[in-house]
Design an enzyme around this catalytic site. Sequence first.
Site, mmCIF file in Angstrom:
data_model
loop_
_atom_site.group_PDB
_atom_site.id
_atom_site.type_symbol
_atom_site.label_atom_id
_atom_site.label_comp_id
_atom_site.label_asym_id
_atom_site.label_seq_id
_atom_site.Cartn_x
_atom_site.Cartn_y
_atom_site.Cartn_z
ATOM 1 N N ASN A 182 56.477 -11.873 76.536
ATOM 2 C CA ASN A 182 55.748 -11.115 75.591
ATOM 3 C C ASN A 182 54.288 -11.562 74.991
ATOM 4 O O ASN A 182 54.139 -12.585 74.678
ATOM 5 C CB ASN A 182 55.780 -10.555 74.079
ATOM 6 N N TRP A 183 52.727 -11.478 75.918
ATOM 7 C CA TRP A 183 51.644 -12.643 75.605
ATOM 8 C C TRP A 183 51.205 -12.305 74.000
ATOM 9 O O TRP A 183 50.215 -12.083 74.268
ATOM 10 C CB TRP A 183 50.825 -11.976 76.697
ATOM 11 N N LYS A 184 51.665 -10.712 73.515
ATOM 12 C CA LYS A 184 51.002 -10.123 72.386
ATOM 13 C C LYS A 184 49.601 -10.160 72.982
ATOM 14 O O LYS A 184 49.290 -10.478 74.161
ATOM 15 C CB LYS A 184 50.928 -10.733 71.616
ATOM 16 N N HIS A 215 57.965 -3.158 68.551
ATOM 17 C CA HIS A 215 58.380 -4.594 68.379
ATOM 18 C C HIS A 215 58.179 -4.347 66.524
ATOM 19 O O HIS A 215 57.731 -3.565 66.195
ATOM 20 C CB HIS A 215 57.361 -5.106 68.739
ATOM 21 N N GLU A 255 56.177 -6.590 65.338
ATOM 22 C CA GLU A 255 54.706 -6.403 64.925
ATOM 23 C C GLU A 255 54.072 -4.950 64.772
ATOM 24 O O GLU A 255 52.823 -4.242 64.255
ATOM 25 C CB GLU A 255 53.936 -6.866 65.457
ATOM 26 N N GLU A 299 64.882 -9.245 67.631
ATOM 27 C CA GLU A 299 64.487 -10.389 67.074
ATOM 28 C C GLU A 299 63.898 -10.444 65.851
ATOM 29 O O GLU A 299 63.718 -9.658 65.014
ATOM 30 C CB GLU A 299 62.853 -9.605 67.536
ATOM 31 N N GLY A 316 57.094 -16.312 65.136
ATOM 32 C CA GLY A 316 56.262 -17.032 65.666
ATOM 33 C C GLY A 316 56.404 -18.118 64.252
ATOM 34 O O GLY A 316 54.735 -18.424 63.749
ATOM 35 N N SER A 365 60.811 -17.775 68.182
ATOM 36 C CA SER A 365 60.741 -19.204 68.444
ATOM 37 C C SER A 365 61.613 -19.389 69.162
ATOM 38 O O SER A 365 61.775 -20.558 69.158
ATOM 39 C CB SER A 365 60.580 -19.799 66.821
ATOM 40 N N GLY A 383 57.445 -15.090 72.529
ATOM 41 C CA GLY A 383 56.335 -14.603 72.619
ATOM 42 C C GLY A 383 55.455 -16.019 73.151
ATOM 43 O O GLY A 383 55.182 -16.180 74.068
ATOM 44 N N GLY A 384 54.899 -17.048 72.008
ATOM 45 C CA GLY A 384 54.231 -18.232 71.954
ATOM 46 C C GLY A 384 54.467 -19.248 73.150
ATOM 47 O O GLY A 384 53.698 -19.674 74.251
HETATM 48 P P1 13P Z 1 57.843 -16.204 68.957
HETATM 49 O O1 13P Z 1 58.691 -16.902 70.693
HETATM 50 O O2 13P Z 1 55.949 -16.386 69.461
HETATM 51 O O3 13P Z 1 58.159 -16.283 68.468
HETATM 52 O O4 13P Z 1 56.971 -14.713 69.063
HETATM 53 C C1 13P Z 1 58.557 -13.823 69.871
HETATM 54 C C2 13P Z 1 58.298 -12.575 69.836
HETATM 55 O O5 13P Z 1 58.335 -11.464 69.278
HETATM 56 C C3 13P Z 1 58.606 -11.822 71.267
HETATM 57 O O6 13P Z 1 58.163 -10.592 71.239
#
Ligand code: 13P
Length: 255
Positions: free
Chosen positions: A9-11, A95, A97, A166, A172, A212, A233-234
């Site tokens: 997930n590149w956000k 998600h 977020e 999640e 994050g 994470s 994510g990251g």
């Molecule tokens: P991180 O891996 O950056 O914690 O993000 C996870 C995420 O929200 C994937 O959708």
Amino acid sequence: MRRPFVAGNWKMNLDRASAAALAKAIVEGVEAFPLVDVAICPPFVYLSAVGEIVAGTRVGLGAQNLYPEPKGAFTGETSPLMLKDVGCTFVILGHSERRAMGESSDFVNEKVLAALEAGLQPIVCVGETLRQRKENKTSAVIRRQVEGSLAGLSAEQLSRCVIAYEPVWAIGTGENATPEQAEEVQSEIRQLIGIRYGREAAESLRIQYGGSVTPANAESLMKMPDVDGGLIGGASLKADSFLAIIAAAKTCKAS
Ligand code: 13P
């Protein structure tokens, strides 16, 4: 048999050039891991460009959201058909977020149904906040989100979904859930699905862990019996760390 599935997930990250470079590196790198399914989910504006790079490869294309209407006067929104048109096969829905911006499980449910109708595979995200966990509300929150987001789905529709657990406090933050914490919730999710759809449907549903995940902790998470891959994510923003997590997903105990 559940094939491990790792999605990035590149956000709201990268630019056109770095998105293309990352997609190319992932396309090359995944050849070494034929047993793991892989998808990348770029921001909307880069879907077309990345879609051209991954077309015909083992790397699936996913969007990070959609609007549950086929077309019309919905300024700023993107329809499931448009996502299909640029080569998406997956879409991340619900998600945390987005839930934090006010997206309810009812609305996520509308989106899940619209995605399925268009032939997209939803990756449906659920997860509790730190406060909910501290108040021992994790199971109740997860149950509400799973039942709400998947309301009205037939067994056939469910079989085209992926769930991502999640925990909000792990996203994050660098503080991943322990393998045992992830397993506890993910086995509960599988039980919930089993109650509603039967054992076979529950056993074939893929449940990812997200929050994470790094190359350092991926293997211990992926080894848990109900962890069938990850939503990253990251660590999905660099080819080497994403590919290392894909390598770790080979150890998934897909049953
Ligand atoms: P991180 O891996 O950056 O914690 O993000 C996870 C995420 O929200 C994937 O959708």
